[in-house]
Scaffold this motif. Structure first.
Motif, short mmCIF file in Angstrom:
data_model
loop_
_atom_site.label_atom_id
_atom_site.label_comp_id
_atom_site.label_asym_id
_atom_site.label_seq_id
_atom_site.Cartn_x
_atom_site.Cartn_y
_atom_site.Cartn_z
N LEU A 5 0.98 -1.52 0.33
CA LEU A 5 0.05 -0.56 -0.62
C LEU A 5 0.54 1.64 -0.18
CD1 LEU A 5 -3.03 1.63 0.11
CD2 LEU A 5 -2.81 1.07 2.47
N LEU A 6 1.74 1.17 0.87
CA LEU A 6 2.87 2.62 0.99
C LEU A 6 2.97 3.10 -0.11
CD1 LEU A 6 3.91 1.99 4.54
CD2 LEU A 6 2.24 3.63 3.77
N ALA A 7 3.84 1.74 -1.08
CA ALA A 7 5.39 1.65 -1.83
C ALA A 7 4.14 1.96 -3.29
CB ALA A 7 5.45 0.29 -2.03
N ALA A 8 2.96 1.38 -3.92
CA ALA A 8 2.09 1.64 -4.85
C ALA A 8 1.50 3.03 -4.20
CB ALA A 8 0.39 0.95 -4.82
N ARG A 9 0.92 3.82 -3.18
CA ARG A 9 1.01 5.06 -3.21
C ARG A 9 1.71 6.27 -2.32
NH1 ARG A 9 -5.84 4.58 -3.70
NH2 ARG A 9 -5.73 3.94 -5.58
N PRO A 10 3.18 6.10 -2.36
CA PRO A 10 3.86 6.88 -1.70
C PRO A 10 3.97 8.33 -1.43
CG PRO A 10 4.79 6.48 -3.78
CD PRO A 10 4.04 5.83 -3.85
N PRO A 11 3.19 9.28 -0.19
CA PRO A 11 3.31 10.90 -0.63
C PRO A 11 4.65 11.36 -1.25
CG PRO A 11 3.16 9.85 1.87
CD PRO A 11 3.19 9.05 0.92
N ASN A 12 6.02 10.43 -0.95
CA ASN A 12 6.85 10.72 -1.16
C ASN A 12 7.96 9.46 -1.12
OD1 ASN A 12 7.90 9.57 2.20
ND2 ASN A 12 6.80 11.98 2.19
N ARG A 13 9.23 10.02 -1.78
CA ARG A 13 9.95 8.84 -1.70
C ARG A 13 10.41 8.05 -0.89
NH1 ARG A 13 11.25 6.99 -6.94
NH2 ARG A 13 11.23 8.61 -7.36
N GLN A 14 10.60 8.58 0.18
CA GLN A 14 11.21 8.03 1.26
C GLN A 14 9.70 6.59 1.62
OE1 GLN A 14 11.76 10.72 4.58
NE2 GLN A 14 12.81 9.20 6.22
#
Length: 308
Positions: free
Chosen positions: A107-116
């Motif tokens: 989920l975090l990798a698919a829609r990340p708010p930023n690169r980190q």
């Protein structure tokens, strides 16, 4: 890996199971002399046409096949203890945690708010997959360790471990074998062709051992014996072979004055547990072996009272 028994009544057909017990040469059992130790396969099971099964004491030439049968019975095929344990891993709490970690990472990798955040998501995906793999492998390793330890224990030298003495056969068709020197004994179930004149078409399809000494009880108590290495080949299950092996062992124990037979199995052998309880084995205690992160492999210790 163990097998469920057939029902009590003989079925018609071509697979004949003979109870050889302690004889060194096969006992001839005609199709018209069916007794409690003889079962037949169904008529429409053409795979077994002309094939007979006999239960006899162990021979030196059986060593390789017995070891291979044991390894395959525990580790190979659908319904084996290892396969059942691996399937159970899929729904264990640790596996659920691993799924959740990976899902959050995706989920975090698919829609990340930023690169980190994307990097964190990718790391969580790998962490969840790694946790599941480590848990799955830990369960697999537990069974591999058991099999390898067994192959280096009694199955390394069956005759020595079970106190069998080498004897020579008699007559034109003599076969060298072993005879028990005490209550201990080891038997195999052997398939053979009725039309074969030698042992070129034989195959070991089952085994069982009766050992006098067990680490769970004092070694000087000769009234207690341990049942070990109960295995039936996957392609020969549900033919009554386990029933014959088990009854052969119980008869031997009774004749030798054994009062209690113990055995150890796991929760991942439900068919075996059903069969044992049917024959009167009673659960004595459970033993938990640690696997990973607090999860355990449960061993079940049973005993059969032969004086009851």
């Amino acid at each position: 890996m163990l097998t469920q028994t057939a029902n009590g009544s003989p079925l018609s057909g071509a697979l004949l199971v003979e109870n050889i017990k302690d004889n060194l040469s096969p006992k001839t059992v005609g199709k018209s002399t069916i007794n409690d130790h003889t079962l037949l396969a169904s008529k429409d099971d053409t795979h077994f046409n002309g094939t007979r099964i006999r239960v006899r004491p162990y021979r030196h030439s059986d060593s390789k096949q017995v070891r291979e049968l044991f390894r395959a019975g525990i580790l190979s095929g659908r319904g084996s203890p290892l396969s059942t344990a691996q399937n159970a891993v899929l729904t264990k709490p640790i596996a659920i945690i691993a799924y959740s970690i990976s899902a959050l990472g995706l989920l975090l990798a698919a829609r990340p708010p930023n690169r980190q955040t994307q990097y964190v998501g990718i790391a969580l995906c790998f962490a969840g997959c790694g946790l599941f793999y480590k848990y799955y492998q830990a369960m697999t390793d537990a069974y591999l360790y058991f099999v390898n330890a067994s192959l280096e224990d009694d199955l390394k030298d069956v005759a020595h471990h079970y106190g069998l003495k080498r004897v020579s056969g008699e007559g034109s068709g003599k076969v060298d074998g072993y005879a028990p020197t005490a209550a201990s004994c080891f038997w195999v179930a052997e398939s053979y062709r009725e039309d074969s004149e030698d042992d070129s078409h034989t195959e070991i399809v089952g085994s069982i051992g009766l050992g006098e000494c067990t680490p769970k009880y004092p070694h000087n108590d000769k009234s207690i014996a341990d049942m070990r290495r109960m295995i039936v080949s996957r392609k020969y299950r549900r033919r009554g072979i386990a029933k014959v092996l088990l009854e052969t062992l119980i008869d031997r124990a009774r004749n030798q004055g054994i009062k209690t037979i113990t055995l150890t199995t796991t929760i991942y052998q439900p068919g075996a547990v059903i069969m044992y309880e049917k024959y009167g084995w009673v659960l004595q205690w459970k033993e938990a072996l640690p696997i990973l992160l607090g999860d355990k492999l449960m061993l079940l210790h049973y005993s059969l009272d032969l004086t009851a």
